[in-house]
Motif scaffolding. Structure first.
Motif, PDB file in Angstrom:
ATOM      1  N   ASP A 117       0.832  -1.195   0.000  1.00  0.00           N
ATOM      2  CA  ASP A 117       0.000   0.000   0.000  1.00  0.00           C
ATOM      3  C   ASP A 117       0.866   1.243   0.000  1.00  0.00           C
ATOM      4  N   ASP A 118       0.387   2.308  -0.612  1.00  0.00           N
ATOM      5  CA  ASP A 118       1.083   3.574  -0.605  1.00  0.00           C
ATOM      6  C   ASP A 118       1.109   4.157   0.803  1.00  0.00           C
ATOM      7  N   GLU A 119       1.907   5.196   0.976  1.00  0.00           N
ATOM      8  CA  GLU A 119       1.885   5.932   2.227  1.00  0.00           C
ATOM      9  C   GLU A 119       0.441   6.355   2.502  1.00  0.00           C
ATOM     10  N   GLU A 120       0.020   6.166   3.723  1.00  0.00           N
ATOM     11  CA  GLU A 120      -1.390   6.338   4.043  1.00  0.00           C
ATOM     12  C   GLU A 120      -1.881   7.763   3.794  1.00  0.00           C
ATOM     13  N   VAL A 121      -3.009   7.867   3.079  1.00  0.00           N
ATOM     14  CA  VAL A 121      -3.707   9.130   2.880  1.00  0.00           C
ATOM     15  C   VAL A 121      -5.076   8.974   3.513  1.00  0.00           C
ATOM     16  N   LYS A 122      -5.406   9.817   4.472  1.00  0.00           N
ATOM     17  CA  LYS A 122      -6.672   9.695   5.182  1.00  0.00           C
ATOM     18  C   LYS A 122      -7.798  10.302   4.357  1.00  0.00           C
ATOM     19  N   GLY A 123      -8.943   9.626   4.377  1.00  0.00           N
ATOM     20  CA  GLY A 123     -10.093  10.132   3.658  1.00  0.00           C
ATOM     21  C   GLY A 123     -10.066   9.746   2.197  1.00  0.00           C
ATOM     22  N   PHE A 124     -11.195   9.971   1.537  1.00  0.00           N
ATOM     23  CA  PHE A 124     -11.324   9.597   0.132  1.00  0.00           C
ATOM     24  C   PHE A 124     -10.304  10.364  -0.726  1.00  0.00           C
ATOM     25  N   ALA A 125      -9.537   9.627  -1.548  1.00  0.00           N
ATOM     26  CA  ALA A 125      -8.509  10.273  -2.376  1.00  0.00           C
ATOM     27  C   ALA A 125      -8.249   9.444  -3.620  1.00  0.00           C
ATOM     28  N   ASN A 166      -7.768   5.786  -2.122  1.00  0.00           N
ATOM     29  CA  ASN A 166      -8.303   5.471  -0.805  1.00  0.00           C
ATOM     30  C   ASN A 166      -9.822   5.606  -0.916  1.00  0.00           C
ATOM     31  N   ALA A 167     -10.520   4.491  -0.810  1.00  0.00           N
ATOM     32  CA  ALA A 167     -11.972   4.479  -1.030  1.00  0.00           C
ATOM     33  C   ALA A 167     -12.754   5.003   0.164  1.00  0.00           C
ATOM     34  N   ASP A 168     -12.099   5.170   1.316  1.00  0.00           N
ATOM     35  CA  ASP A 168     -12.754   5.684   2.525  1.00  0.00           C
ATOM     36  C   ASP A 168     -14.052   4.919   2.804  1.00  0.00           C
ATOM     37  N   ASN A 169     -13.906   3.575   2.770  1.00  0.00           N
ATOM     38  CA  ASN A 169     -14.997   2.640   3.059  1.00  0.00           C
ATOM     39  C   ASN A 169     -16.110   2.624   2.012  1.00  0.00           C
ATOM     40  N   ARG A 170     -15.855   3.192   0.850  1.00  0.00           N
ATOM     41  CA  ARG A 170     -16.741   2.998  -0.299  1.00  0.00           C
ATOM     42  C   ARG A 170     -16.284   1.750  -1.052  1.00  0.00           C
ATOM     43  N   VAL A 171     -17.078   1.301  -2.012  1.00  0.00           N
ATOM     44  CA  VAL A 171     -16.661   0.266  -2.967  1.00  0.00           C
ATOM     45  C   VAL A 171     -16.530   0.963  -4.314  1.00  0.00           C
ATOM     46  N   CYS A 172     -15.297   1.079  -4.805  1.00  0.00           N
ATOM     47  CA  CYS A 172     -15.022   1.858  -6.020  1.00  0.00           C
ATOM     48  C   CYS A 172     -14.539   0.960  -7.147  1.00  0.00           C
ATOM     49  N   THR A 173     -15.051   1.186  -8.345  1.00  0.00           N
ATOM     50  CA  THR A 173     -14.552   0.543  -9.562  1.00  0.00           C
ATOM     51  C   THR A 173     -13.496   1.455 -10.179  1.00  0.00           C
ATOM     52  N   THR A 187      -5.740  -2.549 -12.349  1.00  0.00           N
ATOM     53  CA  THR A 187      -5.417  -3.665 -11.462  1.00  0.00           C
ATOM     54  C   THR A 187      -5.044  -3.073 -10.100  1.00  0.00           C
ATOM     55  N   PRO A 188      -5.793  -3.356  -9.038  1.00  0.00           N
ATOM     56  CA  PRO A 188      -7.056  -4.096  -9.034  1.00  0.00           C
ATOM     57  C   PRO A 188      -8.190  -3.262  -9.631  1.00  0.00           C
ATOM     58  N   ALA A 189      -9.240  -3.935 -10.069  1.00  0.00           N
ATOM     59  CA  ALA A 189     -10.363  -3.239 -10.698  1.00  0.00           C
ATOM     60  C   ALA A 189     -11.350  -2.688  -9.675  1.00  0.00           C
ATOM     61  N   THR A 190     -11.267  -3.172  -8.434  1.00  0.00           N
ATOM     62  CA  THR A 190     -12.144  -2.704  -7.359  1.00  0.00           C
ATOM     63  C   THR A 190     -11.314  -2.400  -6.119  1.00  0.00           C
ATOM     64  N   VAL A 191     -11.583  -1.274  -5.487  1.00  0.00           N
ATOM     65  CA  VAL A 191     -10.908  -0.890  -4.248  1.00  0.00           C
ATOM     66  C   VAL A 191     -11.974  -0.556  -3.214  1.00  0.00           C
ATOM     67  N   GLN A 192     -11.758  -1.039  -1.983  1.00  0.00           N
ATOM     68  CA  GLN A 192     -12.682  -0.716  -0.906  1.00  0.00           C
ATOM     69  C   GLN A 192     -11.895  -0.627   0.406  1.00  0.00           C
ATOM     70  N   GLY A 193     -12.553  -0.297   1.473  1.00  0.00           N
ATOM     71  CA  GLY A 193     -11.876  -0.136   2.751  1.00  0.00           C
ATOM     72  C   GLY A 193     -11.383   1.283   2.947  1.00  0.00           C
ATOM     73  N   VAL A 200      -6.482   8.536 -13.540  1.00  0.00           N
ATOM     74  CA  VAL A 200      -7.153   7.431 -12.886  1.00  0.00           C
ATOM     75  C   VAL A 200      -8.574   7.863 -12.540  1.00  0.00           C
ATOM     76  N   LYS A 201      -9.503   6.908 -12.580  1.00  0.00           N
ATOM     77  CA  LYS A 201     -10.918   7.196 -12.358  1.00  0.00           C
ATOM     78  C   LYS A 201     -11.484   6.196 -11.354  1.00  0.00           C
ATOM     79  N   ALA A 202     -12.189   6.706 -10.352  1.00  0.00           N
ATOM     80  CA  ALA A 202     -12.856   5.863  -9.360  1.00  0.00           C
ATOM     81  C   ALA A 202     -14.355   6.123  -9.434  1.00  0.00           C
ATOM     82  N   GLU A 203     -15.142   5.071  -9.638  1.00  0.00           N
ATOM     83  CA  GLU A 203     -16.598   5.204  -9.727  1.00  0.00           C
ATOM     84  C   GLU A 203     -17.259   4.481  -8.560  1.00  0.00           C
ATOM     85  N   TYR A 204     -18.251   5.123  -7.969  1.00  0.00           N
ATOM     86  CA  TYR A 204     -19.036   4.528  -6.886  1.00  0.00           C
ATOM     87  C   TYR A 204     -20.443   5.113  -6.959  1.00  0.00           C
ATOM     88  N   THR A 205     -21.280   4.829  -5.989  1.00  0.00           N
ATOM     89  CA  THR A 205     -22.677   5.243  -6.075  1.00  0.00           C
ATOM     90  C   THR A 205     -22.837   6.760  -6.120  1.00  0.00           C
TER      91      THR A 205
END
Length: 325
Positions: free
Chosen positions: A14-22, A43-50, A68-74, A97-102
């Motif tokens: 994992d990269d150096e920790e970034v707090k919150g959605f990034a 950093n999905a900040d507990n979302r489920v991101c494609t 890769t990976p195609a989904t990130v969460q936590g 880079v693009k992150a999609e969620y609800t």
């Protein structure tokens, strides 16, 4: 349009920790004349991101490939990437880079890279030999030469697809090369097209990587070529390209009497590290010794014989195709 490769980044921590959605776009790596690795972190900040990457020769970003990976969460920052091939040489590309969620899509910043400009690479063929030609599925044309009852390619293979059109996975990252017992190809240090591509043995064992009507030679077919040229002690010199344009000094015993014009494309070891370009050439046979080993042939700059040895199928070697009888 480029195509997606497979694999994992060399540093999969994992990269150096970034707090919150990034969502962060990072610099491209492994850039060659037609390929590159796009990098980022999320950093999905507990979302489920494609996760995907968008890229183009402008900021219109008309092309999109899954990351890769195609989904990130936590709630930890994860490295994401994609290996691209099939890009235009000497061309600037923009990507993000693009992150999609609800809640909708979120983009990293726009970044760019430029593929390298093709280098002049002229093989020294035997001017007294009579050459034919064959074309692979990518449109690359190779000189061919007849030796005894066999007809061989007189250049190292550089195709990126099997002859049924299926893409061969492009794997530039060392760790992935080591861990994947599946078909893969790469370029020595990312930019050595003239020497041909390096393939693992699984590329041979899965489908036909040679043009229609051609195949990867067996150990026996290599032996027949060697015997036709006078045996192992003499054959290397008769097969090697002459001079020191591509071979290191002294390129001992090289006459290229056969017209084969063997090139020292080096190899990739099982750990994914490159060695010996300009010093030695290594070529696969299709003959297996076991589930993990196969025979190969090798030639060096400081001797005139040809070696016959066995090695791990994960190694990355050159390929010469021979015509079907």
């Amino acid at each position: 349009k480029g195509s997606q490769g497979v694999g994992e980044q060399e540093n999969d921590e994992d990269d150096e920790e970034v707090k919150g959605f990034a969502v962060t776009t990072k610099a491209a790596t492994s850039i060659g004349r037609g390929w590159a690795t796009l990098n980022g972190s999320v950093n999905a900040d507990n979302r489920v991101c494609t996760i995907s990457f968008e890229y183009d020769t402008s900021t219109e970003f008309k092309n999109s490939v899954s990351a890769t990976p195609a989904t990130v969460q936590g709630d930890t920052t994860k490295t994401v990437y994609v290996n691209l091939s099939g890009l235009e040489p000497g061309t600037e590309y923009f990507f993000r880079v693009k992150a999609e969620y609800t809640g909708g899509p979120t983009y990293g910043s726009d970044m760019s890279f430029k593929t390298t400009t093709p280098k002049n690479f002229s093989i020294v063929f035997n001017p007294g030999a009579v050459y034919g030609s064959v074309e692979d599925i990518d449109g690359n044309t190779y000189k061919t030469i007849t030796a005894g009852t066999q007809t061989w390619m007189a250049e190292n293979l550089r195709v990126t697809r099997f002859n049924d059109g299926t893409e061969i996975p492009f794997v530039p990252v060392a760790l992935t090369w080591y861990t994947k017992a599946v078909p893969a190809y790469c370029w020595y240090n990312a930019d050595s097209l003239g020497y041909g591509a390096l393939y693992n043995w699984y590329t041979i064992g899965t489908k036909n990587v040679c043009p229609e009507g051609w195949h990867v030679p067996s150990d026996a077919e290599w032996s027949a070529l060697v015997e036709h040229l006078g045996g192992e002690a003499a054959a290397g010199g008769k097969l090697k390209e002459t001079g020191t344009t591509h071979w290191n000094v002294p390129n001992y015993g090289a006459t290229n009497e056969s017209g084969f014009s063997a090139l020292p494309g080096g190899y990739r070891n099982t750990g994914g590290t490159f060695f010996s370009i300009r010093q030695k050439g290594y070529w696969w046979t299709s003959t297996e010794i076991s589930s993990i080993q196969s025979y190969y042939r090798a030639m060096g700059y400081n001797y005139s014989n040809i070696d016959r040895t066995a090695t791990s199928k994960i190694s990355g070697f050159s390929i010469r195709c021979v015509k079907d009888n």
